[in-house]
Motif scaffolding. Structure first.
Motif, PDB file in Angstrom:
ATOM      1  N   GLU A  75       0.833  -1.203   0.000  1.00  0.00           N
ATOM      2  CA  GLU A  75       0.000   0.000   0.000  1.00  0.00           C
ATOM      3  C   GLU A  75       0.868   1.254   0.000  1.00  0.00           C
ATOM      4  N   ASP A  76       1.979   1.192   0.741  1.00  0.00           N
ATOM      5  CA  ASP A  76       2.986   2.248   0.723  1.00  0.00           C
ATOM      6  C   ASP A  76       4.276   1.614   0.202  1.00  0.00           C
ATOM      7  N   PRO A  77       4.482   1.623  -1.134  1.00  0.00           N
ATOM      8  CA  PRO A  77       5.623   0.885  -1.718  1.00  0.00           C
ATOM      9  C   PRO A  77       6.974   1.302  -1.159  1.00  0.00           C
ATOM     10  N   ILE A  78       7.184   2.606  -0.966  1.00  0.00           N
ATOM     11  CA  ILE A  78       8.486   3.082  -0.495  1.00  0.00           C
ATOM     12  C   ILE A  78       8.767   2.560   0.907  1.00  0.00           C
ATOM     13  N   ALA A  79       7.774   2.634   1.786  1.00  0.00           N
ATOM     14  CA  ALA A  79       7.953   2.152   3.157  1.00  0.00           C
ATOM     15  C   ALA A  79       8.204   0.644   3.163  1.00  0.00           C
ATOM     16  N   TYR A  80       7.478  -0.095   2.320  1.00  0.00           N
ATOM     17  CA  TYR A  80       7.632  -1.544   2.294  1.00  0.00           C
ATOM     18  C   TYR A  80       9.001  -1.946   1.759  1.00  0.00           C
ATOM     19  N   VAL A  81       9.437  -1.292   0.667  1.00  0.00           N
ATOM     20  CA  VAL A  81      10.745  -1.606   0.090  1.00  0.00           C
ATOM     21  C   VAL A  81      11.856  -1.242   1.065  1.00  0.00           C
ATOM     22  N   THR A  82      11.699  -0.120   1.773  1.00  0.00           N
ATOM     23  CA  THR A  82      12.689   0.277   2.782  1.00  0.00           C
ATOM     24  C   THR A  82      12.780  -0.763   3.887  1.00  0.00           C
ATOM     25  N   LYS A  83      11.638  -1.295   4.302  1.00  0.00           N
ATOM     26  CA  LYS A  83      11.609  -2.334   5.337  1.00  0.00           C
ATOM     27  C   LYS A  83      12.309  -3.597   4.845  1.00  0.00           C
ATOM     28  N   MET A  84      12.059  -3.978   3.579  1.00  0.00           N
ATOM     29  CA  MET A  84      12.692  -5.171   3.018  1.00  0.00           C
ATOM     30  C   MET A  84      14.203  -4.982   2.895  1.00  0.00           C
TER      31      MET A  84
END
Length: 246
Positions: A75-84
């Protein structure tokens, strides 16, 4: 009709083959055995497809929904990719709607990306979704030699020397924009800021990359065509290849 007929013929041939190896008592269950064999074959193919070469980046697959994968979590791609990135490091792969998206978020990995040849990393494979937008034979849909010529033509306008020469053109386009907009609204008024800035961006890019002569002949129709290109690059078109209404 013909594909269905062919599939039926193949099924009957396989059933006949299976019956030849089954004892009479088991022949009544040949259809169940055939179905089980097909399921086992599909499972085997799926497992083999999931195998990855040694040294491949870690994969985040979203195992509960295999085809959808990580799409529901983005839903928030940037936040998710940063977490990964924090979890797996700068290089990892996300499975999204049946596609593998490999992220390379470090200078070292990006250097390897840009130095890779087409037989290792194919831009044409990644940009197939652009073919319905620009048409056949354009850039990444063209044969390799033609594609290289077309890319060189576009890249020639983005050299450091060219970019420095665009500053005066950008200033001119901005001054033209404000001299046109300001008289229409006076000291107070309203404009569609998003649309106006989008037009300014397109006009500025056109003046820089296409030249003053072509820019002077452009009307509002050109910015509308660019808008049509923009809305065509949608997640549904990219991942599923489905046509979208404009």
């Amino acid at each position: 009709f013909f594909p269905i007929l062919s599939a039926t013929a193949i099924m009957e041939a396989v059933r006949t083959l299976i019956r030849g190896y089954l004892p009479p008592a088991a022949q009544a269950y040949d259809l169940y055995i055939l179905a089980g064999t097909i399921v086992l074959l599909l499972v085997t193919l799926y497992v083999l497809k999931q195998r990855r070469p040694s040294g491949a980046p870690p994969v985040v697959s979203g195992k509960w929904v295999p085809f959808v994968g990580c799409a529901l979590k983005m839903e928030d791609p940037i936040a998710y990719v940063t977490k990964m990135k924090k979890t797996f490091g700068p290089v990892f792969t996300l499975k999204v709607l049946g596609k593998n998206l490999t992220y390379m978020i470090s200078p070292e990995s990006q250097q390897a990306f840009f130095k890779a040849t087409d037989d290792v990393l194919s831009a044409a494979e990644a940009y197939k979704f652009m073919t319905p937008i620009f048409g056949k034979g354009v850039v990444y849909d063209a044969p390799t030699e033609t594609m290289i010529e077309q890319v060189k033509l576009a890249r020639g306008g983005l050299t450091a020397e060219k970019l420095r020469s665009y500053v005066s053109k950008m200033v001119k386009e901005a001054e033209t924009f404000f001299s046109t907009v300001a008289p229409n609204i006076g000291d107070k008024g309203q404009i569609d800021l998003i649309q106006s800035l989008a037009d300014l961006t397109i006009n500025t890019a056109s003046r820089c990359l296409l030249g003053d002569r072509l820019r002077s002949k452009m009307g509002t129709r050109v910015t509308q065509l660019y808008h049509d290109f923009d809305v065509a690059i949608d997640l549904i078109a990219v991942y599923l290849g489905l046509p979208l209404p404009l």
